[in-house]
Scaffold this active site. Structure first.
Site, PDB file in Angstrom:
ATOM      1  N   HIS A  90       0.714  -1.234  -0.159  1.00 54.16           N
ATOM      2  CA  HIS A  90      -0.170   0.414  -0.364  1.00 54.16           C
ATOM      3  C   HIS A  90       1.281   1.240  -0.016  1.00 54.16           C
ATOM      4  O   HIS A  90       0.151   2.219  -0.537  1.00 54.16           O
ATOM      5  CB  HIS A  90      -1.246   0.168   0.636  1.00 54.16           C
ATOM      6  N   ASP A 120      -0.311  -7.491   1.049  1.00 50.20           N
ATOM      7  CA  ASP A 120       0.481  -6.847   1.390  1.00 50.20           C
ATOM      8  C   ASP A 120       1.384  -6.581   1.556  1.00 50.20           C
ATOM      9  O   ASP A 120       2.533  -5.814   2.291  1.00 50.20           O
ATOM     10  CB  ASP A 120      -0.256  -5.505   3.014  1.00 50.20           C
ATOM     11  N   GLY A 201       3.890   7.027   7.958  1.00 51.47           N
ATOM     12  CA  GLY A 201       5.394   6.725   7.132  1.00 51.47           C
ATOM     13  C   GLY A 201       6.049   5.891   7.633  1.00 51.47           C
ATOM     14  O   GLY A 201       6.910   5.340   6.900  1.00 51.47           O
ATOM     15  N   ASN A 202       6.048   5.550   9.033  1.00 51.30           N
ATOM     16  CA  ASN A 202       6.577   3.365   9.933  1.00 51.30           C
ATOM     17  C   ASN A 202       5.116   2.777   8.802  1.00 51.30           C
ATOM     18  O   ASN A 202       6.195   1.311   9.210  1.00 51.30           O
ATOM     19  CB  ASN A 202       5.859   3.220  10.741  1.00 51.30           C
ATOM     20  N   SER A 203       4.913   2.212   7.918  1.00 52.87           N
ATOM     21  CA  SER A 203       4.332   0.905   7.357  1.00 52.87           C
ATOM     22  C   SER A 203       5.613   1.032   6.141  1.00 52.87           C
ATOM     23  O   SER A 203       5.607   2.099   5.635  1.00 52.87           O
ATOM     24  CB  SER A 203       2.714   1.668   6.540  1.00 52.87           C
ATOM     25  N   THR A 219       2.857  -2.809   9.745  1.00 52.70           N
ATOM     26  CA  THR A 219       2.019  -2.510   8.847  1.00 52.70           C
ATOM     27  C   THR A 219       0.313  -1.877   9.042  1.00 52.70           C
ATOM     28  O   THR A 219       0.665  -0.545   7.884  1.00 52.70           O
ATOM     29  CB  THR A 219       1.500  -3.886   7.938  1.00 52.70           C
ATOM     30  N   ILE A 221      -2.015  -0.496  12.256  1.00 54.91           N
ATOM     31  CA  ILE A 221      -2.163   0.037  13.413  1.00 54.91           C
ATOM     32  C   ILE A 221      -4.125   0.652  13.827  1.00 54.91           C
ATOM     33  O   ILE A 221      -4.756   0.641  12.604  1.00 54.91           O
ATOM     34  CB  ILE A 221      -1.568   2.068  14.191  1.00 54.91           C
TER      35      ILE A 221
END
Length: 246
Positions: A90, A120, A201-203, A219, A221
């Site tokens: 994503h 994903d 932004g952590n994804s 991925t 939260i």
């Protein structure tokens, strides 16, 4: 030096400042130092269409394409020195001209080697050598309650700094499964739950154990506000290894 029967070697005694610094160098600090160089920011160019404010002789208005460069769509992890990088699907969905920014500031174009929208995950490839690669651990050998670090670039477009952010928590639970609805359904099986802070932004970033091994890809939260409330989920790294092998 001799005082009251005690011999002190003033030459080899460690300075107080050095001992204090050493006491602060925990396994968490060392794990962060090991993995930080392998964390990248993932960016891309996207084409949008803008209405021209100028009058056109043949039309009431004109629409023209505009290419926008977005440097911080998400995060990624370098998993091989020859340029293989893992992120979430994503993060790069509908993106054009994907590139990554390393923690040392270098920007490298990448190609999409493989992508699986259902699980994903996406595998990217940079045309480079001698890149700092993270060591992959075994996500089947995790314990609820063990320390973990979430590493990535939350709100990177606002901070504008490629150095990764480190947050710390524990493995809250294992084998959590979800299925998303909508036009792009995704299946998340046996996810790792953590209370380490994960934000936009952590994804695609790394979930790291105290030994400095990547054991998951951060991925999503669960949050009513959009910010971290300590309920985050990561794809187990063993599933990532399967995608890489394929």
């Amino acid at each position: 030096h001799r005082s009251r029967g005690v011999i002190i070697d003033s030459v080899h005694a460690a300075p107080p400042q050095a001992s204090r610094t050493e006491s602060r160098r925990t396994e968490i600090v060392e794990a962060a130092e090991k993995v930080s160089p392998a964390i990248v920011s993932v960016g891309a160019s996207r084409t949008s269409y803008v209405v021209s404010p100028f009058f056109d002789f043949f039309h009431d208005y004109a629409i023209f394409p505009y290419q926008e460069k977005i440097p911080y769509l998400g995060s990624g992890v370098i998993i091989s020195s020859d340029g293989l990088i893992v992120t979430n699907y994503h993060v790069i969905e509908n993106a054009e001209d994907v590139f990554v920014t390393l923690s040392d500031g270098r920007e490298l174009p990448v190609s999409v080697v493989a992508a699986d929208s259902i699980v994903d995950l996406a595998l990217l490839k940079a045309n480079a050598t001698n890149l700092p690669a993270a060591k992959l651990g075994d996500s089947d050998d995790l314990m609820v309650g063990e320390w973990v670090l979430a590493m990535g670039n939350p709100f990177g477009n606002l901070i504008g700094d490629p150095h990764p952010t480190v947050t710390v928590g524990v493995v809250s639970a294992l084998k959590r499964s979800f299925r998303s609805a909508g036009p792009s359904p995704k299946v998340y099986q046996d996810m790792i739950q953590t209370d380490a802070a994960i934000n936009p932004g952590n994804s695609g970033g790394a979930l790291v154990n105290a030994a400095g091994e990547v054991i998951g890809i951060n991925t999503f939260i669960v949050s009513r506000t959009g910010g971290s409330i300590g309920i985050g989920f990561a794809i187990p790294i063993n599933r990532v290894k399967g995608l890489v092998e394929e």
